[in-house]
Scaffold this motif. Structure first.
Motif, PDB file in Angstrom:
ATOM      1  N   HIS A 119      46.688  37.832  66.351  1.00  0.00           N
ATOM      2  CA  HIS A 119      45.809  38.965  66.642  1.00  0.00           C
ATOM      3  C   HIS A 119      45.292  38.762  68.057  1.00  0.00           C
ATOM      4  O   HIS A 119      44.539  37.838  68.318  1.00  0.00           O
ATOM      5  N   VAL A 120      45.726  39.603  68.984  1.00  0.00           N
ATOM      6  CA  VAL A 120      45.407  39.389  70.393  1.00  0.00           C
ATOM      7  C   VAL A 120      44.329  40.343  70.873  1.00  0.00           C
ATOM      8  O   VAL A 120      44.171  41.458  70.356  1.00  0.00           O
ATOM      9  N   VAL A 121      43.600  39.875  71.875  1.00  0.00           N
ATOM     10  CA  VAL A 121      42.533  40.641  72.515  1.00  0.00           C
ATOM     11  C   VAL A 121      42.708  40.514  74.018  1.00  0.00           C
ATOM     12  O   VAL A 121      42.977  39.415  74.519  1.00  0.00           O
ATOM     13  N   ARG A 122      42.587  41.604  74.740  1.00  0.00           N
ATOM     14  CA  ARG A 122      42.691  41.553  76.199  1.00  0.00           C
ATOM     15  C   ARG A 122      41.457  40.874  76.792  1.00  0.00           C
ATOM     16  O   ARG A 122      40.321  41.196  76.427  1.00  0.00           O
ATOM     17  N   SER A 123      41.681  39.948  77.706  1.00  0.00           N
ATOM     18  CA  SER A 123      40.575  39.272  78.374  1.00  0.00           C
ATOM     19  C   SER A 123      40.151  40.064  79.607  1.00  0.00           C
ATOM     20  O   SER A 123      40.997  40.615  80.322  1.00  0.00           O
ATOM     21  N   PRO A 124      38.853  40.090  79.903  1.00  0.00           N
ATOM     22  CA  PRO A 124      38.402  40.736  81.139  1.00  0.00           C
ATOM     23  C   PRO A 124      38.682  39.889  82.377  1.00  0.00           C
ATOM     24  O   PRO A 124      38.562  40.380  83.494  1.00  0.00           O
ATOM     25  N   VAL A 226      50.063  46.274  77.161  1.00  0.00           N
ATOM     26  CA  VAL A 226      49.279  45.831  75.999  1.00  0.00           C
ATOM     27  C   VAL A 226      48.716  47.050  75.264  1.00  0.00           C
ATOM     28  O   VAL A 226      48.686  47.089  74.030  1.00  0.00           O
ATOM     29  N   GLU A 227      48.284  48.057  76.023  1.00  0.00           N
ATOM     30  CA  GLU A 227      47.814  49.296  75.386  1.00  0.00           C
ATOM     31  C   GLU A 227      48.968  50.005  74.678  1.00  0.00           C
ATOM     32  O   GLU A 227      48.792  50.571  73.593  1.00  0.00           O
ATOM     33  N   ALA A 234      55.283  49.726  71.752  1.00  0.00           N
ATOM     34  CA  ALA A 234      55.897  48.454  72.140  1.00  0.00           C
ATOM     35  C   ALA A 234      55.430  47.401  71.145  1.00  0.00           C
ATOM     36  O   ALA A 234      54.454  47.606  70.417  1.00  0.00           O
ATOM     37  N   GLY A 235      56.154  46.301  71.093  1.00  0.00           N
ATOM     38  CA  GLY A 235      55.756  45.186  70.247  1.00  0.00           C
ATOM     39  C   GLY A 235      55.456  43.962  71.088  1.00  0.00           C
ATOM     40  O   GLY A 235      55.960  43.831  72.216  1.00  0.00           O
ATOM     41  N   GLU A 249      50.557  40.808  65.101  1.00  0.00           N
ATOM     42  CA  GLU A 249      50.333  41.741  64.007  1.00  0.00           C
ATOM     43  C   GLU A 249      49.108  42.627  64.204  1.00  0.00           C
ATOM     44  O   GLU A 249      48.881  43.556  63.416  1.00  0.00           O
ATOM     45  N   ALA A 250      48.313  42.336  65.248  1.00  0.00           N
ATOM     46  CA  ALA A 250      47.166  43.196  65.546  1.00  0.00           C
ATOM     47  C   ALA A 250      46.810  43.049  67.011  1.00  0.00           C
ATOM     48  O   ALA A 250      46.893  41.953  67.583  1.00  0.00           O
ATOM     49  N   VAL A 251      46.437  44.166  67.627  1.00  0.00           N
ATOM     50  CA  VAL A 251      45.920  44.180  69.000  1.00  0.00           C
ATOM     51  C   VAL A 251      44.534  44.796  68.950  1.00  0.00           C
ATOM     52  O   VAL A 251      44.379  45.982  68.639  1.00  0.00           O
ATOM     53  N   GLU A 252      43.530  43.965  69.180  1.00  0.00           N
ATOM     54  CA  GLU A 252      42.133  44.414  69.204  1.00  0.00           C
ATOM     55  C   GLU A 252      41.770  45.224  67.965  1.00  0.00           C
ATOM     56  O   GLU A 252      41.174  46.294  68.039  1.00  0.00           O
ATOM     57  N   GLY A 253      42.163  44.684  66.837  1.00  0.00           N
ATOM     58  CA  GLY A 253      41.801  45.293  65.561  1.00  0.00           C
ATOM     59  C   GLY A 253      42.764  46.338  65.048  1.00  0.00           C
ATOM     60  O   GLY A 253      42.673  46.741  63.878  1.00  0.00           O
ATOM     61  N   GLU A 254      43.702  46.785  65.884  1.00  0.00           N
ATOM     62  CA  GLU A 254      44.679  47.788  65.454  1.00  0.00           C
ATOM     63  C   GLU A 254      45.941  47.097  64.942  1.00  0.00           C
ATOM     64  O   GLU A 254      46.583  46.346  65.678  1.00  0.00           O
ATOM     65  N   PRO A 255      46.328  47.319  63.690  1.00  0.00           N
ATOM     66  CA  PRO A 255      47.558  46.707  63.177  1.00  0.00           C
ATOM     67  C   PRO A 255      48.772  47.151  63.993  1.00  0.00           C
ATOM     68  O   PRO A 255      48.867  48.314  64.404  1.00  0.00           O
ATOM     69  N   THR A 256      49.680  46.219  64.244  1.00  0.00           N
ATOM     70  CA  THR A 256      50.896  46.517  64.993  1.00  0.00           C
ATOM     71  C   THR A 256      52.107  46.001  64.228  1.00  0.00           C
ATOM     72  O   THR A 256      52.003  45.057  63.441  1.00  0.00           O
ATOM     73  N   ARG A 257      53.236  46.616  64.490  1.00  0.00           N
ATOM     74  CA  ARG A 257      54.461  46.258  63.773  1.00  0.00           C
ATOM     75  C   ARG A 257      55.232  45.194  64.553  1.00  0.00           C
ATOM     76  O   ARG A 257      55.354  45.275  65.776  1.00  0.00           O
TER      77      ARG A 257
END
Length: 279
Positions: A119-124, A226-227, A234-235, A249-257
């Motif tokens: 589960h990834v999060v973009r860093s500032p 990433v967006e 994109a995966g 499997e998730a980007v900032e709380g949004e499930p991804t395939r």
């Protein structure tokens, strides 16, 4: 025993001080480390890790360490480790200044971290691809620790970093792959990312298998990808010594395939690495 530590030619109590306060590794963060997965009691891809360590020591103008001594220390540490150990760390610092200064080698083993689905999060914050530390596993690691801590507070377990040019670079503890258009792309080393051992093996083994996995060209992986992954066009996948190859499997709380090529490359990596623990 949950953790094992070797320094100064012998095994020690993991709580025992082993580095002088005047050592630049402590005083300024001038040091290097390598982390290997421990598989069936052996350090995975140890030869590749030691080659990267030697190259980084040379690049940063730090004294070389004896490869045979490192291997002997690794063997002693792993020989004293229990089945719960899954991570090996090799740390080298210049040693306390003085006429008899010599590099300090510390080898430790401990259980591998427990992580859930990626589960990834973009860093500032960004990776400075022009930094002399770019592409090296430096003990000057506080920026990555802070970025990962911020991602953890946001519900993730990895932070992704752009570089100063606004391109996707890497994670704090991983390299990154992007699946789209039937191919898997990873940022080029010129982005400032670490020349990851797992990343290199993925590129080599995928090429052997005829799979479309390659380094990205200029402008192919802007930060906005990433967006794209968050929105589903994109995966993403992460690679690292302790992760292997895992689909995000998730980007900032949004499930991804997890894409089909990512899943195929992950299977390939597991099979090849199981066949050869020092590829």
């Amino acid at each position: 025993m949950a953790s094992v530590l070797w320094a100064g030619g012998r095994l020690r109590d993991p709580r025992e001080p082993v580095v002088a306060g005047t050592d630049p590794g402590v005083a300024t963060g001038l040091g290097l480390f390598e982390t290997c997965a421990v598989v069936r009691g052996r350090a995975f891809a140890l030869t590749r890790h030691l080659a990267r360590l030697a190259a980084s020591l040379d690049a940063l103008g730090l004294p070389a360490v004896d490869g045979a001594e490192v291997r002997a220390a690794v063997a002693e540490v792993l020989g004293a480790s229990g089945p719960e150990v899954g991570r090996l760390r090799i740390t080298v610092t210049p040693g306390a200044p003085g006429a008899d200064a010599r590099p300090v080698l510390v080898v430790s083993a401990a259980p591998a971290p427990v992580r859930g689905p990626a589960h990834v999060v973009r860093s500032p914050w960004v990776r400075n691809e022009r930094s002399p530390l770019a592409g090296h596993k430096s003990t000057s690691y506080a920026a990555d620790v802070l970025a990962l801590a911020a991602a953890t507070r946001a519900g993730g377990n990895e932070a992704l970093l752009a570089n100063t040019r606004g391109a996707l670079c890497e994670g704090t503890t991983s390299n990154v792959l992007v699946e789209r258009g039937g191919a898997l792309l990873t940022p080029a080393l010129s982005s400032g990312c670490l020349p990851g051992v797992t990343r290199a093996l993925v590129l080599d083994w995928a090429a052997d298998a005829g799979l479309p996995v390659r380094e990205a060209g200029a402008e192919e992986l802007p930060w906005s990808v990433v967006e794209d992954a968050r929105e589903g066009s994109a995966g993403l996948a992460l690679t690292g010594s302790l992760r292997g190859v895992v689909g995000v499997e998730a980007v900032e709380g949004e499930p991804t395939r997890v894409g089909p090529l990512t899943a195929e490359v992950a299977r390939l990596f597991r099979a090849r690495s199981d066949d050869d623990l020092d590829p």
